[in-house]
Design a protein around this motif. Structure first.
Motif, PDB file in Angstrom:
ATOM      1  N   TYR A  82       0.803  -1.211  -0.073  1.00 30.91           N
ATOM      2  CA  TYR A  82       0.220   0.070  -0.050  1.00 30.91           C
ATOM      3  C   TYR A  82       0.716   1.332   0.059  1.00 30.91           C
ATOM      4  N   CYS A  83       1.588   1.185  -1.016  1.00 30.00           N
ATOM      5  CA  CYS A  83       2.293   2.599  -1.014  1.00 30.00           C
ATOM      6  C   CYS A  83       2.500   3.473  -2.249  1.00 30.00           C
ATOM      7  N   ARG A  84       2.629   4.469  -2.025  1.00 28.64           N
ATOM      8  CA  ARG A  84       2.828   5.559  -3.160  1.00 28.64           C
ATOM      9  C   ARG A  84       4.307   6.119  -3.184  1.00 28.64           C
ATOM     10  N   HIS A  85       4.818   6.203  -4.246  1.00 32.90           N
ATOM     11  CA  HIS A  85       6.221   6.658  -4.312  1.00 32.90           C
ATOM     12  C   HIS A  85       6.142   7.765  -5.187  1.00 32.90           C
ATOM     13  N   VAL A  86       6.723   8.942  -4.683  1.00 38.09           N
ATOM     14  CA  VAL A  86       6.646  10.396  -5.441  1.00 38.09           C
ATOM     15  C   VAL A  86       8.154  10.800  -5.398  1.00 38.09           C
ATOM     16  N   VAL A  87       8.479  11.451  -6.503  1.00 35.99           N
ATOM     17  CA  VAL A  87       9.926  11.828  -6.922  1.00 35.99           C
ATOM     18  C   VAL A  87       9.677  13.272  -6.799  1.00 35.99           C
ATOM     19  N   LEU A  88      10.522  13.811  -5.916  1.00 36.42           N
ATOM     20  CA  LEU A  88      10.397  15.200  -5.669  1.00 36.42           C
ATOM     21  C   LEU A  88      11.461  15.883  -6.639  1.00 36.42           C
ATOM     22  N   GLN A  89      11.039  16.596  -7.997  1.00 33.09           N
ATOM     23  CA  GLN A  89      12.044  17.058  -8.652  1.00 33.09           C
ATOM     24  C   GLN A  89      12.697  18.238  -8.033  1.00 33.09           C
ATOM     25  N   GLY A  90      13.984  18.322  -8.280  1.00 31.41           N
ATOM     26  CA  GLY A  90      14.810  19.351  -8.045  1.00 31.41           C
ATOM     27  C   GLY A  90      15.304  19.378  -6.562  1.00 31.41           C
ATOM     28  N   GLN A  91      14.755  18.384  -5.888  1.00 27.16           N
ATOM     29  CA  GLN A  91      15.217  18.317  -4.478  1.00 27.16           C
ATOM     30  C   GLN A  91      16.323  17.434  -4.107  1.00 27.16           C
ATOM     31  N   ASP A  92      17.163  17.596  -3.087  1.00 24.27           N
ATOM     32  CA  ASP A  92      18.151  16.814  -2.744  1.00 24.27           C
ATOM     33  C   ASP A  92      17.822  16.283  -1.301  1.00 24.27           C
ATOM     34  N   HIS A  93      18.918  15.993  -0.613  1.00 24.73           N
ATOM     35  CA  HIS A  93      18.768  15.387   0.723  1.00 24.73           C
ATOM     36  C   HIS A  93      18.166  16.397   1.696  1.00 24.73           C
ATOM     37  N   ASN A  94      18.273  17.709   1.481  1.00 24.14           N
ATOM     38  CA  ASN A  94      17.843  18.942   2.363  1.00 24.14           C
ATOM     39  C   ASN A  94      16.470  19.277   1.556  1.00 24.14           C
ATOM     40  N   VAL A  95      15.805  18.790   1.361  1.00 20.44           N
ATOM     41  CA  VAL A  95      14.269  18.926   0.762  1.00 20.44           C
ATOM     42  C   VAL A  95      13.594  19.990   1.352  1.00 20.44           C
ATOM     43  N   SER A  96      13.101  20.960   0.736  1.00 16.30           N
ATOM     44  CA  SER A  96      12.342  22.067   1.193  1.00 16.30           C
ATOM     45  C   SER A  96      10.895  21.668   1.705  1.00 16.30           C
ATOM     46  N   TRP A  97      10.397  22.290   2.669  1.00 21.11           N
ATOM     47  CA  TRP A  97       9.158  22.260   3.104  1.00 21.11           C
ATOM     48  C   TRP A  97       7.979  22.471   1.934  1.00 21.11           C
ATOM     49  N   ASP A  98       8.363  23.494   1.222  1.00 26.55           N
ATOM     50  CA  ASP A  98       7.347  23.778  -0.184  1.00 26.55           C
ATOM     51  C   ASP A  98       7.286  22.665  -0.808  1.00 26.55           C
ATOM     52  N   ALA A  99       8.390  21.784  -1.267  1.00 28.58           N
ATOM     53  CA  ALA A  99       8.064  20.688  -2.089  1.00 28.58           C
ATOM     54  C   ALA A  99       7.278  19.451  -1.218  1.00 28.58           C
ATOM     55  N   LEU A 100       7.696  19.399   0.215  1.00 27.61           N
ATOM     56  CA  LEU A 100       7.037  18.279   0.790  1.00 27.61           C
ATOM     57  C   LEU A 100       5.717  18.372   1.141  1.00 27.61           C
ATOM     58  N   LEU A 101       5.262  19.702   1.337  1.00 29.47           N
ATOM     59  CA  LEU A 101       3.892  19.839   2.026  1.00 29.47           C
ATOM     60  C   LEU A 101       2.686  19.438   0.971  1.00 29.47           C
ATOM     61  N   PRO A 102       2.868  19.542  -0.473  1.00 27.67           N
ATOM     62  CA  PRO A 102       1.743  19.095  -1.425  1.00 27.67           C
ATOM     63  C   PRO A 102       1.570  17.646  -1.312  1.00 27.67           C
ATOM     64  N   HIS A 103       2.449  16.985  -0.889  1.00 24.13           N
ATOM     65  CA  HIS A 103       2.285  15.499  -0.739  1.00 24.13           C
ATOM     66  C   HIS A 103       2.063  14.818   0.535  1.00 24.13           C
ATOM     67  N   LEU A 104       2.786  15.636   1.652  1.00 30.08           N
ATOM     68  CA  LEU A 104       2.206  15.097   2.853  1.00 30.08           C
ATOM     69  C   LEU A 104       1.153  15.520   3.529  1.00 30.08           C
ATOM     70  N   MET A 105       0.557  16.630   3.201  1.00 35.03           N
ATOM     71  CA  MET A 105      -0.865  17.168   3.701  1.00 35.03           C
ATOM     72  C   MET A 105      -1.834  16.064   3.065  1.00 35.03           C
ATOM     73  N   PRO A 106      -1.967  15.890   1.797  1.00 35.40           N
ATOM     74  CA  PRO A 106      -3.099  14.594   1.532  1.00 35.40           C
ATOM     75  C   PRO A 106      -2.782  13.535   2.010  1.00 35.40           C
ATOM     76  N   PHE A 107      -1.590  12.893   2.107  1.00 36.85           N
ATOM     77  CA  PHE A 107      -1.369  11.663   2.595  1.00 36.85           C
ATOM     78  C   PHE A 107      -1.518  11.592   3.923  1.00 36.85           C
ATOM     79  N   LEU A 108      -1.608  12.578   4.878  1.00 34.74           N
ATOM     80  CA  LEU A 108      -1.707  12.592   6.418  1.00 34.74           C
ATOM     81  C   LEU A 108      -3.300  12.604   6.512  1.00 34.74           C
ATOM     82  N   ASP A 109      -3.971  13.372   5.683  1.00 38.01           N
ATOM     83  CA  ASP A 109      -5.357  13.651   5.813  1.00 38.01           C
ATOM     84  C   ASP A 109      -5.985  12.437   6.055  1.00 38.01           C
TER      85      ASP A 109
END
Length: 109
Positions: A82-109
């Protein structure tokens, strides 16, 4: 710490730069814990019993993280039913919150 960084594919020039950075001392301070990480990871294969995990899982990978990340993330995603895999384009190990939030918020809802 330098040995670990080489093992995950960081180029020597990057490791040299990191050794000059102010954060290097704190990274060296946690270096002894890498032995525990290695013990837990064993042979670095994805555990075969991940197929038993029934909890929805989100695997996020930065497209610029390094050569080891895409294959590792995909292997984990493939092993979890039951996994969803998303590649965050342009992000490295220090990923920005702006890149994370659009994926985290719907997943945690």
């Amino acid at each position: 710490m330098a040995l670990f960084m080489r093992s995950v594919g960081l180029p020597p020039a990057m490791i040299g730069q990191m050794r000059q950075a102010p954060m290097w001392a704190s990274m060296e301070a946690i270096a002894p814990t890498l032995a525990y990480d290695a013990a837990v990871m064993g042979d670095n294969r994805v555990p075969s019993d991940l197929a038993n995990v029934k909890i929805p899982t989100l695997v996020l990978t930065g497209s610029e993280t390094g050569p080891w990340a895409p294959a590792a993330a995909q292997a984990v995603a493939d092993a979890l039913p039951y996994c969803r895999h998303v590649v965050l384009q342009g992000q490295d190990h220090n990923v920005s919150w702006d890149a994370l939030l659009p994926h985290l918020m719907p997943f945690l809802d």
